[in-house]
Design an enzyme around this catalytic site. Structure first.
Site, PDB file in Angstrom:
ATOM      1  N   ARG A  30     -85.339 -17.400   1.484  1.00 13.18           N
ATOM      2  CA  ARG A  30     -85.060 -17.384   0.055  1.00 13.18           C
ATOM      3  C   ARG A  30     -84.227 -15.986  -0.148  1.00 13.18           C
ATOM      4  O   ARG A  30     -84.436 -15.097   0.402  1.00 13.18           O
ATOM      5  CB  ARG A  30     -86.363 -17.301  -0.678  1.00 13.18           C
ATOM      6  CG  ARG A  30     -87.223 -18.390  -0.678  1.00 13.18           C
ATOM      7  CD  ARG A  30     -88.210 -18.670  -1.867  1.00 13.18           C
ATOM      8  NE  ARG A  30     -89.073 -19.828  -1.585  1.00 13.18           N
ATOM      9  CZ  ARG A  30     -88.668 -21.235  -1.532  1.00 13.18           C
ATOM     10  NH1 ARG A  30     -87.327 -21.243  -2.297  1.00 13.18           N
ATOM     11  NH2 ARG A  30     -89.608 -22.082  -1.420  1.00 13.18           N
ATOM     12  N   ASP A  31     -83.267 -16.208  -1.067  1.00 13.30           N
ATOM     13  CA  ASP A  31     -82.399 -14.985  -1.450  1.00 13.30           C
ATOM     14  C   ASP A  31     -83.379 -13.775  -2.017  1.00 13.30           C
ATOM     15  O   ASP A  31     -84.233 -14.416  -2.856  1.00 13.30           O
ATOM     16  CB  ASP A  31     -81.381 -15.324  -2.171  1.00 13.30           C
ATOM     17  CG  ASP A  31     -80.166 -14.421  -2.397  1.00 13.30           C
ATOM     18  OD1 ASP A  31     -78.930 -14.669  -1.857  1.00 13.30           O
ATOM     19  OD2 ASP A  31     -80.470 -13.334  -3.023  1.00 13.30           O
ATOM     20  N   ILE A  32     -83.089 -12.618  -1.725  1.00 11.59           N
ATOM     21  CA  ILE A  32     -83.785 -11.530  -2.359  1.00 11.59           C
ATOM     22  C   ILE A  32     -83.571 -11.233  -3.624  1.00 11.59           C
ATOM     23  O   ILE A  32     -84.504 -10.883  -4.502  1.00 11.59           O
ATOM     24  CB  ILE A  32     -83.628 -10.260  -1.472  1.00 11.59           C
ATOM     25  CG1 ILE A  32     -84.645  -9.125  -1.696  1.00 11.59           C
ATOM     26  CG2 ILE A  32     -82.107  -9.411  -1.835  1.00 11.59           C
ATOM     27  CD1 ILE A  32     -84.624  -8.080  -0.599  1.00 11.59           C
ATOM     28  N   ASN A  88     -69.251 -18.253   0.298  1.00  7.42           N
ATOM     29  CA  ASN A  88     -68.524 -17.141  -0.204  1.00  7.42           C
ATOM     30  C   ASN A  88     -67.696 -16.791   1.091  1.00  7.42           C
ATOM     31  O   ASN A  88     -68.531 -16.490   2.162  1.00  7.42           O
ATOM     32  CB  ASN A  88     -69.115 -16.085  -0.797  1.00  7.42           C
ATOM     33  CG  ASN A  88     -69.958 -16.417  -2.250  1.00  7.42           C
ATOM     34  OD1 ASN A  88     -69.287 -17.286  -2.942  1.00  7.42           O
ATOM     35  ND2 ASN A  88     -70.962 -16.179  -2.555  1.00  7.42           N
ATOM     36  N   GLU A  96     -70.415 -10.580   0.680  1.00  4.91           N
ATOM     37  CA  GLU A  96     -71.051  -9.222   1.099  1.00  4.91           C
ATOM     38  C   GLU A  96     -71.770  -9.144   2.027  1.00  4.91           C
ATOM     39  O   GLU A  96     -71.647  -7.878   2.702  1.00  4.91           O
ATOM     40  CB  GLU A  96     -72.215  -8.868  -0.406  1.00  4.91           C
ATOM     41  CG  GLU A  96     -71.626  -9.049  -1.532  1.00  4.91           C
ATOM     42  CD  GLU A  96     -72.458  -8.766  -2.563  1.00  4.91           C
ATOM     43  OE1 GLU A  96     -73.827  -8.894  -2.515  1.00  4.91           O
ATOM     44  OE2 GLU A  96     -72.044  -8.459  -4.068  1.00  4.91           O
ATOM     45  N   VAL A  97     -72.258 -10.171   2.830  1.00  2.00           N
ATOM     46  CA  VAL A  97     -72.959 -10.240   4.167  1.00  2.00           C
ATOM     47  C   VAL A  97     -71.967 -10.939   5.023  1.00  2.00           C
ATOM     48  O   VAL A  97     -71.811 -12.297   4.931  1.00  2.00           O
ATOM     49  CB  VAL A  97     -74.355 -10.933   3.940  1.00  2.00           C
ATOM     50  CG1 VAL A  97     -74.933 -10.737   5.566  1.00  2.00           C
ATOM     51  CG2 VAL A  97     -75.105  -9.934   2.978  1.00  2.00           C
ATOM     52  N   HIS A 101     -73.293 -17.618   5.929  1.00  2.00           N
ATOM     53  CA  HIS A 101     -74.463 -18.239   5.209  1.00  2.00           C
ATOM     54  C   HIS A 101     -74.075 -19.178   4.190  1.00  2.00           C
ATOM     55  O   HIS A 101     -73.178 -18.968   3.377  1.00  2.00           O
ATOM     56  CB  HIS A 101     -75.484 -17.078   4.639  1.00  2.00           C
ATOM     57  CG  HIS A 101     -74.509 -16.037   3.734  1.00  2.00           C
ATOM     58  ND1 HIS A 101     -74.029 -15.209   4.272  1.00  2.00           N
ATOM     59  CD2 HIS A 101     -74.361 -15.905   2.310  1.00  2.00           C
ATOM     60  CE1 HIS A 101     -73.351 -14.323   3.213  1.00  2.00           C
ATOM     61  NE2 HIS A 101     -73.745 -15.083   2.197  1.00  2.00           N
ATOM     62  N   HIS A 103     -75.201 -20.742   0.633  1.00  2.00           N
ATOM     63  CA  HIS A 103     -76.223 -20.662  -0.606  1.00  2.00           C
ATOM     64  C   HIS A 103     -76.527 -22.157  -0.992  1.00  2.00           C
ATOM     65  O   HIS A 103     -75.632 -22.919  -1.330  1.00  2.00           O
ATOM     66  CB  HIS A 103     -75.535 -19.984  -1.783  1.00  2.00           C
ATOM     67  CG  HIS A 103     -75.162 -18.582  -1.467  1.00  2.00           C
ATOM     68  ND1 HIS A 103     -75.959 -17.273  -2.046  1.00  2.00           N
ATOM     69  CD2 HIS A 103     -74.048 -18.014  -0.831  1.00  2.00           C
ATOM     70  CE1 HIS A 103     -75.329 -16.325  -1.590  1.00  2.00           C
ATOM     71  NE2 HIS A 103     -74.121 -16.698  -0.975  1.00  2.00           N
TER      72      HIS A 103
END
Ligand code: 5GP
Ligand code: ZN
Length: 116
Positions: A30-32, A88, A96-97, A101, A103
């Site tokens: 799960r996304d933080i 992204n 950003e990371v 990944h 989403h």
């Protein structure tokens, strides 16, 4: 593994995450900072910086990543009403990371794809 990479460190168990799905080659958690009722990140266990890099380097791992994203969408109950899958990529994409990944977003109508 890239010691400076946040998601490699999650794969290694050095940083905790709420894991919802795992295969030999993928991990989903799960996304933080969730942007929707369901917001899960699906990653390959091997480090690749973005979707173009993994697609070029390892087609089988790319297929695994998409299959894992689809399995997460089903397990999270998103197939009936639909969901959004986002990669992204780079600065304009808002990445950003820099460990690729997907989403998986759903659980409510998500609105326009992007703002104008
Ligand atoms: P990006 O902007 O690179 O496409 O997405 C990075 C995502 O990682 C963001 O949605 C952000 O909330 C999430 N994130 C950043 N740090 C952590 C963390 O330590 N744990 C988890 N589970 N998600 C994180
Ligand atoms: Zn990494």
């Amino acid at each position: 593994m890239d010691n400076d990479c946040l998601f490699c460190r999650i794969v290694a168990g050095e940083i905790p995450a709420t894991v919802v799905h795992e295969t030999d080659t993928t991990l989903a958690f799960r996304d933080i900072d969730p942007k929707a009722p369901v917001h899960v990140l699906v990653i390959p266990k091997e480090h690749h910086p973005d979707v173009a890099a993994i697609a070029n380097a390892d087609p089988a791992a790319t297929a695994d990543l998409l299959a894992a994203a689809a399995a997460v969408a089903e397990a999270e109950g998103l197939l009936a009403d639909g969901y959004r899958l986002i990669f992204n990529s780079g600065a304009h994409g808002g990445q950003e990371v820099f460990h690729v990944h997907a989403h998986v977003l759903g659980g409510r109508p998500l609105g326009p794809m992007v703002s104008r």
